[in-house]
Design an enzyme around this catalytic site. Structure first.
Site, PDB file in Angstrom:
ATOM      1  N   ALA A  78       0.848  -1.197   0.000  1.00  0.00           N
ATOM      2  CA  ALA A  78       0.000   0.000   0.000  1.00  0.00           C
ATOM      3  C   ALA A  78       0.879   1.240   0.000  1.00  0.00           C
ATOM      4  CB  ALA A  78      -0.908   0.020   1.235  1.00  0.00           C
ATOM      5  N   TYR A 104      -5.159   9.552   1.232  1.00  0.00           N
ATOM      6  CA  TYR A 104      -4.914   8.156   1.636  1.00  0.00           C
ATOM      7  C   TYR A 104      -6.237   7.448   1.920  1.00  0.00           C
ATOM      8  CZ  TYR A 104      -3.587   4.250   4.710  1.00  0.00           C
ATOM      9  OH  TYR A 104      -3.466   3.010   5.290  1.00  0.00           O
ATOM     10  N   LYS A 140      -7.833   4.430  -0.320  1.00  0.00           N
ATOM     11  CA  LYS A 140      -8.042   3.112   0.316  1.00  0.00           C
ATOM     12  C   LYS A 140      -9.515   2.711   0.172  1.00  0.00           C
ATOM     13  CE  LYS A 140      -5.532   0.830   2.320  1.00  0.00           C
ATOM     14  NZ  LYS A 140      -4.633  -0.258   1.828  1.00  0.00           N
ATOM     15  N   ASP A 151      -9.132   2.692   9.146  1.00  0.00           N
ATOM     16  CA  ASP A 151     -10.121   3.563   9.796  1.00  0.00           C
ATOM     17  C   ASP A 151     -10.193   4.932   9.117  1.00  0.00           C
ATOM     18  OD1 ASP A 151      -7.382   3.600  11.106  1.00  0.00           O
ATOM     19  OD2 ASP A 151      -8.206   5.486  11.842  1.00  0.00           O
TER      20      ASP A 151
HETATM   21  P1  NDP Z   1       4.041  -0.531   5.387  1.00  0.00           P
HETATM   22  O1  NDP Z   1       4.180   0.883   4.943  1.00  0.00           O
HETATM   23  O2  NDP Z   1       4.887  -1.074   6.480  1.00  0.00           O
HETATM   24  O3  NDP Z   1       4.219  -1.500   4.127  1.00  0.00           O
HETATM   25  C1  NDP Z   1       3.684  -1.188   2.881  1.00  0.00           C
HETATM   26  C2  NDP Z   1       4.338  -2.075   1.866  1.00  0.00           C
HETATM   27  O4  NDP Z   1       3.874  -1.657   0.564  1.00  0.00           O
HETATM   28  C3  NDP Z   1       5.872  -1.969   1.848  1.00  0.00           C
HETATM   29  O5  NDP Z   1       6.430  -3.256   1.770  1.00  0.00           O
HETATM   30  C4  NDP Z   1       6.141  -1.190   0.576  1.00  0.00           C
HETATM   31  O6  NDP Z   1       7.345  -1.556  -0.051  1.00  0.00           O
HETATM   32  C5  NDP Z   1       4.984  -1.649  -0.288  1.00  0.00           C
HETATM   33  N1  NDP Z   1       4.830  -0.757  -1.410  1.00  0.00           N
HETATM   34  C6  NDP Z   1       4.808   0.596  -1.444  1.00  0.00           C
HETATM   35  N2  NDP Z   1       4.748   1.021  -2.721  1.00  0.00           N
HETATM   36  C7  NDP Z   1       4.735  -0.094  -3.496  1.00  0.00           C
HETATM   37  C8  NDP Z   1       4.707  -0.313  -4.889  1.00  0.00           C
HETATM   38  N3  NDP Z   1       4.687   0.682  -5.786  1.00  0.00           N
HETATM   39  N4  NDP Z   1       4.699  -1.594  -5.338  1.00  0.00           N
HETATM   40  C9  NDP Z   1       4.737  -2.617  -4.488  1.00  0.00           C
HETATM   41  N5  NDP Z   1       4.794  -2.486  -3.146  1.00  0.00           N
HETATM   42  C10 NDP Z   1       4.793  -1.223  -2.674  1.00  0.00           C
HETATM   43  O7  NDP Z   1       2.491  -0.717   5.714  1.00  0.00           O
HETATM   44  P2  NDP Z   1       1.779  -1.676   6.776  1.00  0.00           P
HETATM   45  O8  NDP Z   1       2.369  -3.035   6.716  1.00  0.00           O
HETATM   46  O9  NDP Z   1       1.703  -0.954   8.062  1.00  0.00           O
HETATM   47  O10 NDP Z   1       0.301  -1.688   6.146  1.00  0.00           O
HETATM   48  C11 NDP Z   1      -0.318  -2.879   5.675  1.00  0.00           C
HETATM   49  C12 NDP Z   1      -1.756  -2.560   5.296  1.00  0.00           C
HETATM   50  O11 NDP Z   1      -2.453  -2.061   6.439  1.00  0.00           O
HETATM   51  C13 NDP Z   1      -1.928  -1.499   4.200  1.00  0.00           C
HETATM   52  O12 NDP Z   1      -2.990  -1.861   3.373  1.00  0.00           O
HETATM   53  C14 NDP Z   1      -2.281  -0.244   4.968  1.00  0.00           C
HETATM   54  O13 NDP Z   1      -3.042   0.660   4.184  1.00  0.00           O
HETATM   55  C15 NDP Z   1      -3.088  -0.829   6.109  1.00  0.00           C
HETATM   56  N6  NDP Z   1      -3.120   0.013   7.303  1.00  0.00           N
HETATM   57  C16 NDP Z   1      -1.944   0.439   7.873  1.00  0.00           C
HETATM   58  C17 NDP Z   1      -1.963   1.264   8.988  1.00  0.00           C
HETATM   59  C18 NDP Z   1      -0.697   1.749   9.631  1.00  0.00           C
HETATM   60  O14 NDP Z   1      -0.787   2.414  10.671  1.00  0.00           O
HETATM   61  N7  NDP Z   1       0.493   1.447   9.093  1.00  0.00           N
HETATM   62  C19 NDP Z   1      -3.239   1.688   9.599  1.00  0.00           C
HETATM   63  C20 NDP Z   1      -4.408   1.161   8.941  1.00  0.00           C
HETATM   64  C21 NDP Z   1      -4.333   0.352   7.836  1.00  0.00           C
HETATM   65  P3  NDP Z   1       8.648  -0.625   0.127  1.00  0.00           P
HETATM   66  O15 NDP Z   1       8.918  -0.591   1.601  1.00  0.00           O
HETATM   67  O16 NDP Z   1       9.664  -1.338  -0.699  1.00  0.00           O
HETATM   68  O17 NDP Z   1       8.241   0.715  -0.411  1.00  0.00           O
END
Ligand code: NDP
Length: 298
Positions: free
Chosen positions: A59, A124, A128, A101
């Site tokens: 994401a 964002y 989403k 959320d």
């Molecule tokens: P992170 O930011 O830790 O991880 C996101 C991942 O997406 C990373 O591995 C990143 O890779 C990858 N990514 C970004 N851009 C691309 C791209 N162009 N192509 C492929 N991969 C990409 O997020 P979380 O693990 O925390 O989030 C997981 C889910 O939970 C998401 O759907 C998020 O929206 C949701 N969420 C997260 C919250 C939070 O507080 N973090 C709160 C609520 C929901 P790289 O690092 O290489 O860029």
């Protein structure tokens, strides 16, 4: 069971590599090999792997940055998840996806359930929400989990930022009028594995669910919890904590302007998930305590 995991290097993706392993064969990709700015390429990858289950942990999560790059956020958070859903539909695969959320406007004080009206305040949140809608409209079998305030022992998150700042500064100001539940990436991954198993056996369980740890807190009280723990345990990673608990000043969101607006009420009601999958969700403090223990090597 063949599982395709996307976004393997993020907070949730990393924990999913562990939690999904006992379910079957896991093929895991990051942005280098499955770039979400290229929806057709990601869909082609799905068609070549022909998985039974696709788990999407990728994401655009940089909430403030998304305000100035909405098209990039949209392709990563909506267009490509939509393309994944189309491929999942063709292959009759289950698609697991995460949302937030931030699809809500955060008014009021009551926890929202899955039927509550959405109203994102930020790019964002809007993108989403569009991702959720494209998945639902595709007709593919899916599990979408809306979660909040995700943390992990690995990766960047609020708790780790507070610990770093508390070692550098004498005083901190932290927002006290946004309320939610810090939720561990490990909990999200474990519940994902459990629900995949259950949904494969009972397809009628597919759908949209709210998934957060139990209890609630403000960012301010969350910061206090983390810093008090670190003080009581002699710091973290050899760094002494400079900030005294009383030197963590509560401030209003309005006193800390950011490019993206954030919901004040991030409370999510989890009854649908707990009943459907017979789950107990642990209190947020238990998970944060565990994460702190892990990062401090205690
Ligand atoms: P992170 O930011 O830790 O991880 C996101 C991942 O997406 C990373 O591995 C990143 O890779 C990858 N990514 C970004 N851009 C691309 C791209 N162009 N192509 C492929 N991969 C990409 O997020 P979380 O693990 O925390 O989030 C997981 C889910 O939970 C998401 O759907 C998020 O929206 C949701 N969420 C997260 C919250 C939070 O507080 N973090 C709160 C609520 C929901 P790289 O690092 O290489 O860029």
């Amino acid at each position: 069971m063949n599982i395709l995991l996307l976004g393997k290097g993020g907070q949730v993706g990393w924990e999913l590599q562990r939690a999904l392993a006992p379910l079957g064969q896991v093929v895991a990709h990051d942005a280098d090999t499955a770039d979400f700015t290229q929806p057709d390429q990601v869909a082609a990858l799905v068609r070549s792997v022909r998985p039974d289950v696709i788990v999407n942990a990728a994401a655009h999560t940089a909430v403030d940055k998304a305000e100035s790059e909405p098209e990039l956020a949209r392709v990563i958070n909506a267009t490509t998840p939509g393309a994944l859903a189309g491929a999942a539909r063709e292959l009759n695969a289950l698609l697991v996806h995460y949302s937030t959320d931030y699809v809500f406007d955060g008014s009021g004080v009551v926890p929202r359930d899955e039927s509550a009206a959405t109203g994102p305040l930020s790019v964002y949140g809007q993108t989403k929400l569009e991702g959720e809608q494209l998945i639902a409209q595709s007709g593919c079998q899916h599990l979408i989990f809306r979660t909040s305030w995700v943390y992990a022992a690995r990766g960047g998150n609020f708790a780790r930022t507070m610990l770093r700042l508390a070692a550098e500064r004498d005083m901190l100001s932290v927002i006290d009028d946004q309320v939610g539940a810090p939720t561990g990436a490990d909990l999200l991954a474990d519940v994902t594995a459990h629900t995949i198993r259950a949904t494969r056996a009972r397809p009628e369980l597919a759908g949209l669910y709210h998934l957060v740890a139990a209890g609630e807190t403000s960012w301010h009280d969350y910061a206090r919890f983390v810093i008090e723990w670190a003080r009581a345990n002699g710091g973290v990673n050899g760094q002494a904590i400079k900030v005294a608990p009383d030197a963590i000043r509560p401030i209003a969101t309005s006193a800390y302007p950011t490019p993206a607006r954030r919901p004040l009420n991030s409370r999510l009601a989890t009854g649908k998930l707990r009943v459907a999958f017979d789950l107990t969700l642990p209190h947020w403090q238990a998970g944060v305590h565990r994460m702190l223990t892990e990062i401090s090597g205690k």
